[in-house]
Design an enzyme around this catalytic site. Structure first.
Site, PDB file in Angstrom:
ATOM      1  N   HIS A   1       0.846  -1.185  -0.059  1.00 34.97           N
ATOM      2  CA  HIS A   1       0.009  -0.061  -0.084  1.00 34.97           C
ATOM      3  C   HIS A   1       0.815   1.234   0.186  1.00 34.97           C
ATOM      4  O   HIS A   1       0.427   2.276  -0.209  1.00 34.97           O
ATOM      5  CB  HIS A   1      -0.942  -0.025   1.377  1.00 34.97           C
ATOM      6  CG  HIS A   1      -2.028   0.793   1.050  1.00 34.97           C
ATOM      7  ND1 HIS A   1      -2.339   1.492  -0.102  1.00 34.97           N
ATOM      8  CD2 HIS A   1      -3.154   0.844   1.687  1.00 34.97           C
ATOM      9  CE1 HIS A   1      -3.603   2.129  -0.019  1.00 34.97           C
ATOM     10  NE2 HIS A   1      -4.101   1.622   1.077  1.00 34.97           N
TER      11      HIS A   1
ATOM     12  N   ASP B   1      -2.203   2.243  -4.506  1.00 40.63           N
ATOM     13  CA  ASP B   1      -3.483   2.563  -3.969  1.00 40.63           C
ATOM     14  C   ASP B   1      -4.703   1.309  -4.143  1.00 40.63           C
ATOM     15  O   ASP B   1      -4.540   0.508  -5.210  1.00 40.63           O
ATOM     16  CB  ASP B   1      -4.051   3.922  -4.413  1.00 40.63           C
ATOM     17  CG  ASP B   1      -3.047   5.145  -4.132  1.00 40.63           C
ATOM     18  OD1 ASP B   1      -2.386   4.807  -3.047  1.00 40.63           O
ATOM     19  OD2 ASP B   1      -2.926   6.123  -5.031  1.00 40.63           O
TER      20      ASP B   1
END
Length: 487
Positions: free
Chosen positions: A458, A462
């Protein structure tokens, strides 16, 4: 007997007389080389049984029987020239190259054969050492050239130590469990077959030495019999303490029912990399489900024709790889990686396939998968899977990779959250196909469904890109015609 003694004495007298004449000629400065040669040739039939000291051409030749007895020797430099008296040391110095050549030839020749060393081979640029896991042969066994005699376990693969020559294993230098490096000597191989008798002697001696152990065991059992009556009498008194401790403390299983086995280097490496992945990446997993009806129908309709033309079976993995390639091309950030403060975008797609083997998890790589068709992908998968299960896969075939696919469905996994394979940024998890009721066109019908999962870093990816990627895989698998039309 007397005749032979008399004959021997006459020979000695003749030699001494000849040597005296020869010495007087030297002292008087005589220079008739041909006369010396002729007189020596006339006496040579009698003295040839002992040794030769001088030839008619003036060359000196020595024999080992007379080196220790002759203190000085005559050497003629040229025919017809003056005869000079040289000490034995000077003559030996002039003959030293010839003598050393003979010694060298004898030094490197052996009637029993030559000994060669079996060493650990080069294991790859990223591997500096390994653990000697097991020996495939025993001392005294006959081996052929390049036949494996031991296995070295590294962080990634298991490497064989092969015999450099055909022969017999004389002894093992290293032990199982030792840490070895490339070039470390493991065993000594006797090239000639004559070593079989020598190697069989230690085995017979060991067999002959086996009878003594029973006597030692009997001697050890005797003191036990003597001590048991003394120890067992006072022990039955305290039965109460165990009951008190059992009421308050948990009863642990006995140590005899436990086994302690050291971790293999491959298992250590997998554990380290997965833990580093958790400590480094910001792991997040997103899920989706795929209707496998159309892909399974495509497979059942064309599997026979596919096998007949390409010589390999059509599986479901090639469909998911083609779908993942399409998703990575649409979302290139998932094929990228963080390097310090930079992002490295890859213009190639190397798909890593996680394969579970009896020795541990390995991840072979399909290079330039975006340039392959279904048949080429299936052939490459079969080749790498066989090498992984046989333990013959190389380091180069597992190095690199930009995206990983793990199929836990072959073991019956319904749902999981896979861990990223560093230094990649994402991994796709496939699971088992289960028939479930689904709503299709307003009707509830059974459909073969599969859950798919994408674990991603992450920090770089995204949720939007991750969901779009999974959605692309779902669309392509449910309707493979999209690959043909590129939509």
């Amino acid at each position: 007997m007397k005749k032979s003694v008399l004959f021997f004495r006459q020979c000695i007298k003749l030699k001494l007389a000849m040597f005296g004449v020869f010495r007087r000629k030297v002292v008087s400065g005589g220079s008739s080389g041909p006369i010396i040669g002729k007189s020596w040739r006339r006496t040579r039939p009698v003295a040839s049984t002992t040794a030769d000291c001088l030839t008619s051409e003036g060359e000196v030749s020595l024999h080992t029987r007379i080196i220790g007895n002759v203190r000085s020797i005559c050497h003629v430099t040229q025919p017809g020239a003056a005869v000079n008296l040289r000490p034995l040391r000077e003559v030996m110095t002039s003959l030293q190259p010839c003598v050393s050549m003979q010694l060298q030839n004898r030094m490197f020749s052996s009637d029993s054969g030559d000994l060669v060393d079996a060493v650990v081979p080069f294991m790859g640029e990223s591997i500096s050492d390994g653990t000697l896991a097991t020996f495939l042969k025993k001392p005294g066994d006959r081996v052929a050239i390049d036949e494996p005699i031991a296995q070295v376990e590294t962080d990634k693969v298991t490497i064989d130590v092969a015999s450099p020559e055909a022969g017999i294993i004389q002894e093992f230098v290293a032990k199982e469990g030792d840490t070895v490096e490339p070039g470390t000597k493991v065993a000594i191989i006797l090239k000639s077959a004559e070593g079989a008798a020598a190697s069989s002697k230690p085995a017979s001696e060991e067999a002959a030495s086996q009878p003594p152990p029973p006597t030692a065991e009997k001697e050890e059992e005797k003191p036990k019999v003597e001590t048991t009556p003394v120890i067992e009498k006072p022990k039955p008194a305290p039965p109460t303490p165990p009951s008190r401790t059992s009421a308050s403390e948990p009863q642990l299983p006995p140590k005899e029912r436990e086994r302690r086995v050291p971790m293999t280097r491959l298992r250590k490496r997998v554990a380290t990399r997965l833990k580093d992945s958790q400590n480094t990446f910001a792991l997040l997993t997103t899920f989706n489900e795929v209707d496998m009806t159309n892909l399974m129908k495509l497979r059942s309709e064309y599997k026979d024709a596919f096998l007949e033309k390409h010589g390999v079976k059509l599986g479901l993995m090639s469909g998911f790889i083609k779908a993942a390639i399409s998703g990575l091309q649409n979302q290139p950030i998932i094929n990228a990686v963080i390097d310090g403060d930079d992002i490295i975008y890859r213009d190639y797609i190397d798909i890593s396939i996680a394969v579970g083997t009896p020795k541990g998890l390995v991840v072979p790589v399909i290079r330039n998968a975006e340039k392959m068709n279904f048949a080429e992908i299936e052939k490459e998968i079969n080749t790498l899977a066989k090498k992984a299960n046989n333990g013959t896969i190389s380091i180069d075939e597992m190095a690199g990779g930009s995206f990983t696919i793990s199929n836990g469905g072959v073991y019956g996994s319904l749902l999981s959250t896979p861990i990223i394979n560093p230094p990649q940024s994402a991994i796709l998890g496939m699971h088992s196909i289960v028939s479930r009721p689904m709503v299709v066109g307003g009707n509830i019908v059974p459909r073969p469904m599969m859950y798919i999962a994408l674990t991603y870093d992450h920090r770089l990816i995204d949720g939007r890109e991750a969901v779009f990627f999974l959605r692309r895989i779902k669309d392509v698998v449910e309707d493979p015609r999209r690959l043909l039309l590129d939509i």
